[in-house]
Design a protein around this motif. Structure first.
Motif, short mmCIF file in Angstrom:
data_model
loop_
_atom_site.label_atom_id
_atom_site.label_comp_id
_atom_site.label_asym_id
_atom_site.label_seq_id
_atom_site.Cartn_x
_atom_site.Cartn_y
_atom_site.Cartn_z
N HIS A 155 -10.96 33.52 -30.51
CA HIS A 155 -11.04 34.91 -30.39
C HIS A 155 -10.71 35.72 -29.03
O HIS A 155 -10.89 36.73 -28.86
CB HIS A 155 -12.73 35.34 -30.83
CG HIS A 155 -12.96 34.96 -32.15
ND1 HIS A 155 -14.12 34.17 -32.60
CD2 HIS A 155 -12.36 35.31 -33.28
CE1 HIS A 155 -14.17 34.26 -33.71
NE2 HIS A 155 -12.93 34.77 -34.27
N PHE A 156 -10.65 34.90 -27.99
CA PHE A 156 -10.33 35.59 -26.78
C PHE A 156 -8.76 35.41 -26.46
O PHE A 156 -8.06 34.57 -26.79
CB PHE A 156 -11.10 34.46 -25.80
CG PHE A 156 -12.57 34.59 -25.86
CD1 PHE A 156 -13.18 35.35 -25.05
CD2 PHE A 156 -13.17 33.67 -26.60
CE1 PHE A 156 -14.64 35.55 -25.27
CE2 PHE A 156 -14.75 33.85 -26.69
CZ PHE A 156 -15.50 34.69 -26.01
N SER A 157 -8.49 36.30 -25.45
CA SER A 157 -7.28 36.25 -25.01
C SER A 157 -6.75 35.20 -23.84
O SER A 157 -7.96 34.42 -23.37
CB SER A 157 -6.81 37.48 -24.28
OG SER A 157 -7.60 37.92 -22.78
N GLY A 158 -5.93 34.85 -23.35
CA GLY A 158 -5.63 33.88 -22.36
C GLY A 158 -6.34 33.83 -21.37
O GLY A 158 -7.18 33.05 -20.62
N GLY A 159 -6.39 34.97 -20.55
CA GLY A 159 -7.15 35.33 -19.34
C GLY A 159 -8.46 35.27 -19.62
O GLY A 159 -9.23 34.61 -18.80
N MET A 160 -9.05 35.68 -20.53
CA MET A 160 -10.48 35.76 -20.76
C MET A 160 -10.57 34.31 -21.03
O MET A 160 -11.97 33.64 -20.62
CB MET A 160 -10.71 36.17 -22.25
CG MET A 160 -10.82 37.96 -22.14
SD MET A 160 -12.28 38.19 -20.93
CE MET A 160 -11.55 39.68 -20.23
N ARG A 161 -10.00 33.53 -21.71
CA ARG A 161 -10.20 31.83 -22.11
C ARG A 161 -10.28 31.09 -20.78
O ARG A 161 -11.12 30.21 -20.52
CB ARG A 161 -9.04 31.12 -22.97
CG ARG A 161 -9.42 31.48 -24.50
CD ARG A 161 -8.59 30.53 -25.07
NE ARG A 161 -7.88 31.32 -26.21
CZ ARG A 161 -6.99 30.88 -27.18
NH1 ARG A 161 -6.95 29.49 -27.29
NH2 ARG A 161 -6.67 31.91 -28.12
N GLN A 162 -9.43 31.69 -19.83
CA GLN A 162 -9.36 30.93 -18.43
C GLN A 162 -10.72 31.38 -17.67
O GLN A 162 -11.15 30.56 -16.88
CB GLN A 162 -8.31 31.25 -17.69
CG GLN A 162 -7.97 30.54 -16.53
CD GLN A 162 -7.70 29.09 -16.73
OE1 GLN A 162 -8.29 28.34 -17.44
NE2 GLN A 162 -6.46 28.35 -16.15
N ARG A 163 -11.17 32.47 -17.94
CA ARG A 163 -12.64 32.79 -17.33
C ARG A 163 -13.55 31.80 -18.02
O ARG A 163 -14.38 31.27 -17.32
CB ARG A 163 -12.70 34.25 -17.75
CG ARG A 163 -11.97 35.19 -16.79
CD ARG A 163 -12.32 36.61 -17.14
NE ARG A 163 -11.14 37.47 -16.61
CZ ARG A 163 -11.36 38.21 -15.41
NH1 ARG A 163 -12.51 38.10 -14.66
NH2 ARG A 163 -10.42 38.74 -15.15
N VAL A 164 -13.68 31.71 -19.38
CA VAL A 164 -14.46 30.66 -20.06
C VAL A 164 -14.43 29.15 -19.30
O VAL A 164 -15.42 28.65 -18.95
CB VAL A 164 -14.22 30.76 -21.33
CG1 VAL A 164 -15.22 29.72 -22.13
CG2 VAL A 164 -14.60 32.16 -22.23
N VAL A 165 -13.13 28.88 -19.22
CA VAL A 165 -12.75 27.70 -18.56
C VAL A 165 -13.40 27.54 -17.35
O VAL A 165 -14.16 26.75 -16.88
CB VAL A 165 -11.37 27.16 -18.46
CG1 VAL A 165 -11.04 26.11 -17.68
CG2 VAL A 165 -10.81 27.05 -20.06
N ILE A 166 -13.31 28.73 -16.44
CA ILE A 166 -14.06 28.53 -15.15
C ILE A 166 -15.49 28.49 -15.43
O ILE A 166 -16.14 27.72 -14.50
CB ILE A 166 -13.44 29.69 -14.32
CG1 ILE A 166 -12.16 29.83 -14.08
CG2 ILE A 166 -14.37 29.95 -12.93
CD1 ILE A 166 -11.29 30.87 -13.42
N ALA A 167 -16.21 29.24 -16.09
CA ALA A 167 -17.60 29.31 -16.53
C ALA A 167 -17.95 27.69 -16.74
O ALA A 167 -18.99 27.19 -16.35
CB ALA A 167 -17.85 30.04 -17.40
N LEU A 168 -17.13 27.10 -17.51
CA LEU A 168 -17.63 25.81 -17.82
C LEU A 168 -17.29 24.72 -16.75
O LEU A 168 -17.98 23.80 -16.59
CB LEU A 168 -16.46 25.44 -19.06
CG LEU A 168 -16.81 25.51 -20.38
CD1 LEU A 168 -15.74 25.36 -21.39
CD2 LEU A 168 -17.94 24.82 -20.91
N ALA A 169 -16.24 25.14 -15.94
CA ALA A 169 -16.11 23.89 -14.71
C ALA A 169 -17.31 24.29 -13.72
O ALA A 169 -17.68 23.24 -12.90
CB ALA A 169 -14.79 24.42 -14.16
N LEU A 170 -17.83 25.38 -13.74
CA LEU A 170 -18.77 25.81 -12.75
C LEU A 170 -20.36 25.56 -13.18
O LEU A 170 -21.17 25.83 -12.38
CB LEU A 170 -18.68 27.20 -12.02
CG LEU A 170 -17.42 27.53 -11.27
CD1 LEU A 170 -17.27 28.81 -11.04
CD2 LEU A 170 -17.70 26.76 -9.93
#
Lengths: 334, 327
Positions: A155-170
């Motif tokens: 449901h998320f765009s590429g940029g938004m998904r990378q934000r989610v990935v960053i949230a997960l990493a942090l």
């Protein structure tokens, strides 16, 4: 150098194959200070990502660390058992991968993936973890985080998904974040947003960043120091300003010359002739010698070690700068 | 969602009609059923009378229409051979086949997924290599040979298990079950293994291949990089993604378990619909054959429908209508 957050000492990564052992990373040493951003640049296959994978203990078999050591706050982590290393991953060293479209499990909601990760590293309840997850998503810039958290990755765009990935990493507040080409797969328009976000959010939490990229522009804007990798070896490492404005290693100079600038008047960009050698055909002496305009006898015989060049800690692995009477050489080897 | 289900059911009805047409048309050329029903000394007039009585002289389309309307009501006519209503015959034989198929299906799925996951996770262990080698035998040996071998070892040589029949059965509300008696359970073991072995090895190899594929994906690497435990990564993340394609194949295999029960039932003289079908073929018992074909088609259609709905439940990406309203 004992106050370094991460200290990589003479790291050597090998891939045993049927035709013999390939050395993908050879004698690489560098430090990352707490809160520092270290850029790692190089061509494809230079060993950038492998260095990251080796640090976090996720080298794909048959790849293995064959020598050297990796120290996190003075403690060795390269020889830890699987379970001890697992506790470090995510909790003390976070990682952001290249492609946000494939980094998230498509069958679980963002909430499920975040909460699972938070609860792996902290003993808190589901609802507390959820609150923390929403706050994190909010922080990384997901609009209406409380509602979007129950969406699936698609449901998320590429940029938004990378934000989610960053949230997960942090989400477990690591001291070091390894970002492996975090913007390569993204639109140019969102690349700088993501880089800024990584830089900002890590600064805010005091986390150091190892930023792996082949984009010199990103390094120039983001990193404090930069390490230039060539054929699995460090060619040059030092403060970003010096390395970019006055590159000393011929390879770094070539890299810099190949970046177009607005003021440039030359018709053609400078190009480094040839290609990086394959792992099974690294020449004797300096690995860069076939492509180097300044190569002389010694470059074909002996391999140069990174030598300390100035008080700012710049090191260059090139015989051009090796005067017999420099005391710096001993210092670097010791 | 509802529109999707309705659409799928309409498609299923169409499939069933085509199967009905094919089976009905095919069986008109199998042979003259009258020959096997009457004795050699029956006169031509008698034969014609019987032909009329059975409706075999009507035009093709009207015969087919009658066949379909009656079939829809569960009436497949009277068996030429046994002179009993076909539906009754099949229903009395169905529990035996369904119990056999269920047990071998569960066996195949549980062991198939279990071995598949194990061999994927311990890719180079000697246990995995042994399982993979043995599974090759399972894939390549024909079902009847496995059945005969099992009978030879466990029924003839060791005399642990019965070699034929269902054992004692108990009737519960029109359903005869062998689950409740010791001989019933013992009789199930060999046929269930015979029938399920091929499916098990197939599922196992599929699960292994899929899982190895999934374990290489970025989201698994990222899950490991976040420090999730091996168990969470392998079973929480990897296995669920592995199951998406496995569900389809397993569903279809369940259908073929019921269909291929014919061979196993013949080897073990299992009193199910498969054995009934084989006997009917011998006597050109068209109503029974047609009903059997229709039944197998129905099983496949229903299983396909369930598989599609399961897909929907497992993979959120297919729930398009919900996603489209976001963004």
């Amino acid at each position: 150098m004992t106050d370094a957050l991460l200290s990589v000492r003479n790291l050597r990564v090998e891939f045993p194959t049927r035709r013999g052992v390939l050395t993908a990373i050879d004698d690489v040493s560098f430090d990352i200070m707490p809160g520092e951003v270290l850029g790692v640049v190089g061509e494809s296959g230079a060993g950038k990502s492998l260095t990251g994978a080796a640090i976090i203990g996720l080298l794909e078999p048959p790849g293995r660390i064959a020598g050297g050591e990796i120290l996190l706050k003075g403690e060795r982590i390269d020889n830890l058992g699987a379970e001890a290393m697992r506790r470090i991953r995510g909790k003390r060293i976070g990682m952001v991968f290249q492609d946000p479209l494939t980094s998230l499990n498509p069958l679980y909601t963002v909430a499920q993936q975040l909460i699972e990760t938070i609860r792996t590293h902290a003993d808190i309840s589901e609802s507390e973890a959820r609150k923390k997850a929403i706050a994190l998503l909010d922080r990384v810039g997901i609009p209406a985080a409380a509602r979007r958290i129950d969406d699936y990755p698609h449901h998320f765009s590429g940029g938004m998904r990378q934000r989610v990935v960053i949230a997960l990493a942090l989400c477990a507040e690591p001291e070091l974040v390894i970002a492996d080409e975090p913007t390569t797969a993204l639109d140019v328009s969102v690349q700088s947003q993501i880089i800024d976000l990584i830089k900002e959010i890590c600064a805010e939490r005091g986390a150091a960043v190892m930023l792996i990229t082949h984009d010199m522009g990103v390094i120039a804007e983001t990193a404090d120091r930069v390490a230039v990798l060539y054929a699995g070896r460090i060619a040059e490492i030092g403060p970003v300003r010096q390395v970019i404005t006055a590159p000393e290693h011929p390879y770094t100079a070539g890299l810099m010359g190949s970046i177009p600038t607005l003021t440039q008047t030359d018709a053609r960009l400078v190009q480094i002739p040839g290609a990086m050698p394959r792992l099974n055909a690294i020449p004797q002496g300096c690995a860069f010698n076939p492509r180097c305009e300044k190569a002389f006898d010694r470059c074909f015989k002996e391999r140069p070690a990174p030598v300390l060049r100035d008080a700012d800690g710049r090191k260059v692995a090139c015989w051009l700068y090796d005067a017999i009477d420099t005391p710096a050489k001993e210092q670097a080897n010791g | 969602m509802l529109a999707y289900i309705i659409r799928r059911i309409l498609q299923s009805v169409l499939v069933m009609l085509v199967v009905a047409l094919v089976s009905f048309a095919l069986f008109r050329f199998v042979g003259d059923p009258i020959n096997s029903m009457v004795g050699q000394e029956a006169s031509i007039a008698d034969r014609e009378a019987l032909r009329d009585q059975l409706g075999l002289n009507d035009p093709f389309l009207s015969q087919f229409a009658t066949f379909v309307t009656r079939a829809a009501q569960g009436d497949f006519g009277i068996s030429y051979r046994l002179q009993q209503p076909v539906m009754e015959l099949i229903l009395s034989r169905l529990p035996a086949t369904l119990e056999l198929a269920l047990v071998s299906g569960v066996l195949a799925f549980v062991f198939g997924v279990g071995f598949g996951v194990y061999t994927a996770l311990r890719r180079n262990g000697w246990v995995s290599n042994t399982i993979m080698t043995v599974s090759l035998i399972g894939v390549s040996l024909p079902t009847f040979l496995i059945g005969v071998l099992l009978i030879w070892v466990f029924a003839v040589e060791l005399q642990w298990l019965p070699s034929f029949g269902r054992g004692e059965t108990v009737e519960i509300g029109g359903w005869t079950t062998g689950f409740l008696t010791p001989t019933g359970r013992a009789s199930l073991i060999l046929p269930a293994i015979t029938l399920g072995l091929y499916q098990m090895t197939l599922i196992m190899r599929l699960v292994r291949a899929e899982m190895l594929e999934v374990l290489r994906t970025d989201y698994i690497k990222f899950a490991r990089a976040r420090g999730l435990s091996n168990r969470a990564v392998n079973f929480g993340h990897a296995l669920k993604n592995t199951m998406v394609p496995v569900i389809t194949i397993t569903g279809l295999q369940l259908g073929s378990i019921i269909a291929f029960a014919i061979i196993t039932e013949t080897v073990f003289q299992w009193p199910g619909v498969g054995a009934l079908f084989i006997n009917s073929v011998r006597f050109v018992d068209v109503p029974v054959m047609a009903a059997y074909l229709m039944m197998i088609a129905l099983v496949f259609v229903i299983i396909n429908l369930i598989v599609d709905l399961l897909y929907y439940a497992v993979d959120p990406r297919l729930r398009v209508d919900r996603a489209a309203t976001r963004h």
